[in-house]
Design a protein around this motif. Structure first.
Motif, PDB file in Angstrom:
ATOM      1  N   VAL A 101     115.348 -19.080 -43.263  1.00 17.47           N
ATOM      2  CA  VAL A 101     115.189 -19.625 -41.913  1.00 17.47           C
ATOM      3  C   VAL A 101     115.936 -20.954 -41.828  1.00 17.47           C
ATOM      4  N   ALA A 124     114.750 -16.373 -39.010  1.00 20.12           N
ATOM      5  CA  ALA A 124     114.178 -17.075 -37.848  1.00 20.12           C
ATOM      6  C   ALA A 124     114.855 -18.430 -37.728  1.00 20.12           C
ATOM      7  N   LEU A 152     113.889 -22.023 -37.031  1.00 20.78           N
ATOM      8  CA  LEU A 152     112.743 -22.927 -36.902  1.00 20.78           C
ATOM      9  C   LEU A 152     113.283 -24.356 -36.939  1.00 20.78           C
ATOM     10  N   PHE A 198     111.338 -26.028 -32.463  1.00 17.72           N
ATOM     11  CA  PHE A 198     110.064 -25.325 -32.657  1.00 17.72           C
ATOM     12  C   PHE A 198     108.930 -26.339 -32.855  1.00 17.72           C
ATOM     13  N   LYS A 245     103.971 -23.789 -41.612  1.00 20.45           N
ATOM     14  CA  LYS A 245     102.842 -23.105 -40.965  1.00 20.45           C
ATOM     15  C   LYS A 245     103.291 -21.805 -40.272  1.00 20.45           C
ATOM     16  N   ALA A 246     104.432 -21.867 -39.605  1.00 20.65           N
ATOM     17  CA  ALA A 246     104.923 -20.671 -38.904  1.00 20.65           C
ATOM     18  C   ALA A 246     105.217 -19.545 -39.883  1.00 20.65           C
ATOM     19  N   LEU A 247     105.557 -19.907 -41.116  1.00 22.13           N
ATOM     20  CA  LEU A 247     105.852 -18.889 -42.126  1.00 22.13           C
ATOM     21  C   LEU A 247     104.592 -18.440 -42.856  1.00 22.13           C
ATOM     22  N   GLY A 248     103.454 -19.028 -42.510  1.00 24.52           N
ATOM     23  CA  GLY A 248     102.190 -18.626 -43.125  1.00 24.52           C
ATOM     24  C   GLY A 248     102.114 -19.012 -44.596  1.00 24.52           C
ATOM     25  N   GLN A 292     105.724 -15.134 -38.441  1.00 29.97           N
ATOM     26  CA  GLN A 292     105.588 -14.503 -39.756  1.00 29.97           C
ATOM     27  C   GLN A 292     105.516 -12.978 -39.637  1.00 29.97           C
ATOM     28  N   GLU A 348     104.271 -17.627 -30.194  1.00 30.23           N
ATOM     29  CA  GLU A 348     104.018 -18.753 -31.099  1.00 30.23           C
ATOM     30  C   GLU A 348     104.907 -19.938 -30.742  1.00 30.23           C
ATOM     31  N   PHE A 349     106.129 -19.678 -30.352  1.00 34.21           N
ATOM     32  CA  PHE A 349     107.021 -20.766 -29.935  1.00 34.21           C
ATOM     33  C   PHE A 349     106.412 -21.498 -28.732  1.00 34.21           C
TER      34      PHE A 349
END
Lengths: 241, 241
Positions: free
Chosen positions: A124, A147, A149, A153, A169-172, B132, B152-153
């Motif tokens: 990303v 992605a 990010l 974002f 966080k977005a990637l978990g 994710q 999410e964005f």
């Protein structure tokens, strides 16, 4: 060394050679309006205004403004500093030059190296570029990401910790499961302070013949490579152990 | 008809056949814990809990929670409703089933059609899936997007107007320059209310043999196609005029 679960990339300098691309993209424009100015020097001086412009957003002095807009503002500042009368330049032409940052070429190792890395890891962007800029650049140079990010974002710029931690966080993931790949020591230091893994890729020509402004901030990073292809080999070898 | 500058896609139903994929992905699990339950029916009933779960986030009853988490919660609800004792199921197995929504196959026209559309237009997701989830699904089924935008964005779910308008803004467009591609009339109606262009793609098998719940909300949309390949032809023909 534990392997990361995903790789996040700085873009300007790490992935793309902004210096020679911006020099190329501004050459014709400069020959019209500032014929005595060297495009390679112009690229450096335009880029120098970038940290301060972002700093105003990070500090809260102004709200979040996307990088395309900051490029447009700093372009006008650097032209004015050189004595150009920007009121005589067509606004569309100014925007076209401001968008030169969408037309940047990757370093020679990137296409193959990124494809190799992507086979094993989600890749990303964790860049200060806004989404529209990154989409245009990817369509220009053909790079593929899992992605986009980073700054837009997170609604703040690196090195604000929020930019790194929102990406995590977005990637978990936990911070230590994400590795920032960058050629800038300050970027890596900020990521490390947030708990991320770090991979340094050396880009000795980022500023052309000029030295990198953050050479004094060098540390021992988790990974070190001279190219994305070498980084792919290194991570592959670590995985095989 | 003016052409859009970019295409934003609903994903569940429009791009991927969630119904038969979820049935496939839950079959073995159900044969262990609820052997009398038909996986195809289970998929429908699990999906039925989805609008209410998102609605609680849209209304502000709870803060924004990513879709993976909502899937995990609704899975436990639907299993409990069927009489399963979820305390006896391994938590890792429950998460694996909740993540079945990351392992969805595209409809047969999507790989070719999306590639054709992407040659001319930036293609982004405007889905309620979190980043994710979308990254995992794309790595599972091989689809390539210019960016993952949407819920999410925007930190809110469709049909909240903020979800559409945040996507428009990230692309640097006016609402009428972005076209939502979806098989759901309610999604398209919400996009149209925000000023977006609309392209309806018919997916008569989305719910298996069951009828779509929003059939009564049909309108005349800006574009209409039976597949992504037909949509690519239609937009190509409009561009040639």
């Amino acid at each position: 060394m534990t392997l990361p679960k995903a790789l996040a990339f700085d873009v300007f300098g790490t992935v793309v050679d902004w210096h020679s691309s911006i020099a190329r993209e501004t050459r014709t424009f400069l020959s019209t309006y500032l014929p005595s100015v060297d495009p390679a020097m112009f690229a450096l001086q335009w880029r120098e205004l970038y940290p301060q412009a972002m700093g105003e957003c990070i500090s809260g002095q102004r709200g979040f403004v996307v990088l395309d807009t900051l490029h447009h503002e700093t372009l006008q500042k650097v032209l004015t500093a050189y004595g150009a009368d920007i009121s005589r330049i067509d606004p569309g032409e100014l925007w076209h030059v401001a968008h030169a940052w969408r037309r940047l070429d990757p370093w020679p190792d990137v296409v193959e190296g990124l494809a190799r890395l992507r086979r094993r890891f989600p890749v990303v962007t964790l860049s200060n570029a806004n989404v529209q800029l990154m989409i245009a650049m990817n369509r220009y140079n053909g790079l593929q990401w899992d992605a986009l990010l980073g700054a837009e974002f997170a609604q703040t710029y690196k090195p604000d910790p929020v930019a790194y931690l929102t990406t995590v966080k977005a990637l978990g993931l936990a911070p230590e499961q994400l590795c920032l790949v960058a050629c800038h020591h300050r970027d890596l230091a900020a990521a490390r302070a947030c708990g991320l893994m770090t991979a340094y890729v050396d880009r000795p020509l980022e500023y052309g013949a000029a030295p990198a402004p953050d050479a004094a901030d060098a540390q021992q990073w988790d990974w070190h490579a001279d190219s994305f292809i070498e980084l792919a080999h290194t991570l592959q070898a670590a995985a095989a152990q």
